[in-house]
Scaffold this active site. Structure first.
Site, PDB file in Angstrom:
ATOM      1  N   LYS A  88      -2.507   4.807   2.132  1.00  6.79           N
ATOM      2  CA  LYS A  88      -3.810   4.728   2.682  1.00  6.79           C
ATOM      3  C   LYS A  88      -5.052   5.087   1.844  1.00  6.79           C
ATOM      4  O   LYS A  88      -6.091   4.416   1.943  1.00  6.79           O
ATOM      5  CB  LYS A  88      -3.697   5.756   4.128  1.00  6.79           C
ATOM      6  CG  LYS A  88      -3.330   7.280   3.504  1.00  6.79           C
ATOM      7  CD  LYS A  88      -2.018   7.772   3.930  1.00  6.79           C
ATOM      8  CE  LYS A  88      -1.376   8.768   3.210  1.00  6.79           C
ATOM      9  NZ  LYS A  88      -0.228   9.419   3.487  1.00  6.79           N
ATOM     10  N   VAL A 115      -1.088   4.062   8.223  1.00 11.86           N
ATOM     11  CA  VAL A 115      -1.581   4.856   9.102  1.00 11.86           C
ATOM     12  C   VAL A 115      -0.764   5.181  10.596  1.00 11.86           C
ATOM     13  O   VAL A 115      -0.111   4.067  10.917  1.00 11.86           O
ATOM     14  CB  VAL A 115      -2.990   4.183   9.843  1.00 11.86           C
ATOM     15  CG1 VAL A 115      -3.661   4.991  10.634  1.00 11.86           C
ATOM     16  CG2 VAL A 115      -3.930   3.808   8.788  1.00 11.86           C
ATOM     17  N   GLY A 117       2.154   6.843  10.418  1.00 10.85           N
ATOM     18  CA  GLY A 117       3.787   7.040  10.002  1.00 10.85           C
ATOM     19  C   GLY A 117       4.558   6.007  10.616  1.00 10.85           C
ATOM     20  O   GLY A 117       4.680   4.910  10.304  1.00 10.85           O
ATOM     21  N   ILE A 119       4.441   4.820  13.871  1.00 12.69           N
ATOM     22  CA  ILE A 119       3.955   4.057  14.935  1.00 12.69           C
ATOM     23  C   ILE A 119       3.261   2.804  14.418  1.00 12.69           C
ATOM     24  O   ILE A 119       2.683   2.736  13.300  1.00 12.69           O
ATOM     25  CB  ILE A 119       2.507   4.844  15.644  1.00 12.69           C
ATOM     26  CG1 ILE A 119       2.622   6.407  15.827  1.00 12.69           C
ATOM     27  CG2 ILE A 119       2.033   4.104  16.664  1.00 12.69           C
ATOM     28  CD1 ILE A 119       1.621   7.309  16.153  1.00 12.69           C
ATOM     29  N   GLY A 170       8.262  17.750   4.779  1.00 17.63           N
ATOM     30  CA  GLY A 170       8.233  16.312   4.095  1.00 17.63           C
ATOM     31  C   GLY A 170       6.999  15.519   4.827  1.00 17.63           C
ATOM     32  O   GLY A 170       6.736  14.550   4.467  1.00 17.63           O
ATOM     33  N   GLU A 173       0.938  15.664   2.120  1.00 14.04           N
ATOM     34  CA  GLU A 173       0.729  15.040   0.749  1.00 14.04           C
ATOM     35  C   GLU A 173       1.335  15.937  -0.324  1.00 14.04           C
ATOM     36  O   GLU A 173       1.445  17.191  -0.024  1.00 14.04           O
ATOM     37  CB  GLU A 173      -0.634  14.931   0.572  1.00 14.04           C
ATOM     38  CG  GLU A 173      -1.142  13.605   1.873  1.00 14.04           C
ATOM     39  CD  GLU A 173      -0.624  12.439   1.875  1.00 14.04           C
ATOM     40  OE1 GLU A 173      -0.704  11.725   0.839  1.00 14.04           O
ATOM     41  OE2 GLU A 173       0.282  12.055   2.992  1.00 14.04           O
ATOM     42  N   ASP A 184      -7.007  13.023   4.034  1.00  8.93           N
ATOM     43  CA  ASP A 184      -6.123  12.076   4.603  1.00  8.93           C
ATOM     44  C   ASP A 184      -6.357  11.171   5.784  1.00  8.93           C
ATOM     45  O   ASP A 184      -6.156  10.083   6.003  1.00  8.93           O
ATOM     46  CB  ASP A 184      -4.555  12.384   4.577  1.00  8.93           C
ATOM     47  CG  ASP A 184      -3.405  11.652   5.281  1.00  8.93           C
ATOM     48  OD1 ASP A 184      -2.832  10.878   4.130  1.00  8.93           O
ATOM     49  OD2 ASP A 184      -3.171  11.794   6.366  1.00  8.93           O
ATOM     50  N   LYS A 188      -7.147   7.077   6.650  1.00  9.50           N
ATOM     51  CA  LYS A 188      -6.591   6.409   7.746  1.00  9.50           C
ATOM     52  C   LYS A 188      -7.813   5.821   8.502  1.00  9.50           C
ATOM     53  O   LYS A 188      -7.656   4.937   9.164  1.00  9.50           O
ATOM     54  CB  LYS A 188      -5.713   7.471   8.298  1.00  9.50           C
ATOM     55  CG  LYS A 188      -4.598   7.713   7.701  1.00  9.50           C
ATOM     56  CD  LYS A 188      -3.822   8.836   8.285  1.00  9.50           C
ATOM     57  CE  LYS A 188      -2.398   9.039   7.533  1.00  9.50           C
ATOM     58  NZ  LYS A 188      -1.822  10.233   7.863  1.00  9.50           N
TER      59      LYS A 188
HETATM   60  N1  HSE Z   1       0.571  13.749   4.881  1.00 11.12           N
HETATM   61  C1  HSE Z   1       0.587  12.743   5.913  1.00 11.12           C
HETATM   62  C2  HSE Z   1       0.440  13.429   7.097  1.00 11.12           C
HETATM   63  C3  HSE Z   1       1.651  11.692   5.628  1.00 11.12           C
HETATM   64  O1  HSE Z   1       0.647  14.449   7.303  1.00 11.12           O
HETATM   65  O2  HSE Z   1       0.060  12.605   7.961  1.00 11.12           O
HETATM   66  C4  HSE Z   1       1.487  10.621   6.453  1.00 11.12           C
HETATM   67  O3  HSE Z   1       0.528   9.715   6.306  1.00 11.12           O
END
Ligand code: HSE
Length: 379
Positions: A88, A115, A117, A119, A170, A173, A184, A188
């Site tokens: 992104k 944007v 994940g 979805i 996980g 970022e 982030d 997006k």
């Molecule tokens: N670090 C991002 C989040 C990962 O937590 O949404 C997915 O874009």
């Protein structure tokens, strides 16, 4: 489809695993900094082994960040390769170079996983804009922040503990300040607004305030008033004017946003024809994100590239007003704009987004959140 996979981190490894179960997606080479051996693909430390290999028709970029990711993606497109990316930051930053380059070279490009994940938000958005005029997009776009806010609200966890859990799952970022400072989400929002409105927003006009300063006492304050805090991105187009901003926002406990748990995202578009459509799902994590990369690869196999146009850069004006909850600083301006006191915090009279963010920029330790908006629900 013969694929060169660039990056073998959380998402890259997921893509590798998903592609291994498909007969139509062959990952032939993987670019990875580490020494590693894979059963079905060559591993290289040199991007040229992918970029200069004419047998590779598609590049999947999961390195993240701006450089060298953009240099590799640009070189891949220049070399006539199709590209799928989950990046992104890169798409937001280089949108007005990237989209015209894709068009000029006649390659296919998709970035659905950038944007939301897991979805299919961007794919739904580009389909929606073929048929109608979209006037608003908004929602929870960062799984890490939602995980932190949800854990603080529902489980009473401290901020640091919740953040380190989100990292170990996980979701965060590589540099989690990107998540908690809202950057982030900002990336997006830029990508989503550009797709929704067919423009390239002037990024310098899009303010962002994150959640790094939130305290347990803020969460208690919100609960006492029946409110729940979420980090929200908003992009609007009205009469040819654009507004776009990222800020913590309070919702009544009955609002759909308040019910969004853990790393989930909830993103909404409002169109003139279809009204409100909301998209809910896991916004971060290996398999949800890899799933959308694989979906994009499947679209490429069917010849479906990304088709959102990109106009010249358009200015952003954030004149709309909210009341804001503010804690952590005080001065003459804030005092003269205060309507209520909530413990050690205040609630302002309505002030514009631009004004509030300008004030926050010179008060880096404050926590602020927009109070609930009175909006019509368009069905
Ligand atoms: N670090 C991002 C989040 C990962 O937590 O949404 C997915 O874009």
């Amino acid at each position: 489809m013969r694929i060169g996979l660039m990056g073998f981190g959380v998402v890259g490894r997921g893509v590798y695993e998903l592609a291994a179960s498909r007969s139509d997606m062959e990952i032939v080479r993987v670019l990875c900094r580490r020494d590693l051996s894979l059963p079905d693909a060559d591993v290289t430390h040199d991007a040229r082994d992918i970029l200069n290999d004419p047998s590779i028709d598609t590049v999947v970029e999961t390195i993240g960040g701006l450089h060298p990711a953009w240099d590799y993606v640009r070189a891949a497109i220049e070399a006539g390769k199709n590209v799928v990316t989950a990046n992104k930051a890169m798409v937001a930053e280089f949108y007005d170079e990237l989209i015209p380059l894709v068009e000029r070279k006649g390659v296919l490009f998709r970035c659905t996983a950038a944007v939301g994940g897991g979805i299919g938000w961007l794919s739904a958005l580009e389909r929606a804009r073929r048929m109608e005029s979209i006037r608003e997009i908004s929602g929870i776009m960062n799984g890490t922040c939602n995980y932190i806010l949800d854990s603080m609200t529902r489980l009473g966890l401290g901020y640091d503990e919740a953040l380190s859990q989100a990292q170990s799952l996980g979701y965060a970022e590589a540099d989690p300040t990107t998540d908690v400072d809202g950057i982030d989400t900002w990336h997006k929002l830029i990508v989503s607004s550009n797709v929704a409105f067919g423009v390239s927003l002037d990024k310098s006009g899009v303010p962002v305030w994150g959640i790094r300063n939130i305290l347990a006492s803020d969460v208690s304050n919100f609960k006492e008033h029946g409110l729940c805090c979420k980090l929200i991105a908003t992009g609007r187009m009205q009469g040819g004017h654009f507004s776009a901003f990222v800020q913590p926002t309070l919702f009544p406990s009955f609002a759909p946003e308040s019910a969004v748990p853990t790393n989930f995202n909830l993103i909404t578009l409002i169109g003139n024809t279809s009204g409100r459509q909301s998209f809910f799902g896991q916004g971060a994590g290996r398999y949800p994100t890899a799933y959308n990369v694989a979906e994009d690869l499947a679209d490429l196999i069917c010849g479906h590239g990304f088709y959102s146009p990109c106009s010249e850069s358009v200015p952003v004006h954030n004149h709309e007003t909210f009341q804001f909850y503010v804690r952590g600083a005080s001065d003459e301006w804030l005092e003269s704009h205060t309507e209520l006191h909530w413990g050690d915090a205040v609630v302002t009279v309505p002030v514009s987004v631009a004004q509030m963010h300008r004030w926050c920029a010179s008060h880096p330790n404050v926590f602020m959140a927009a109070m609930p908006e009175r909006k019509d629900i368009h069905c």
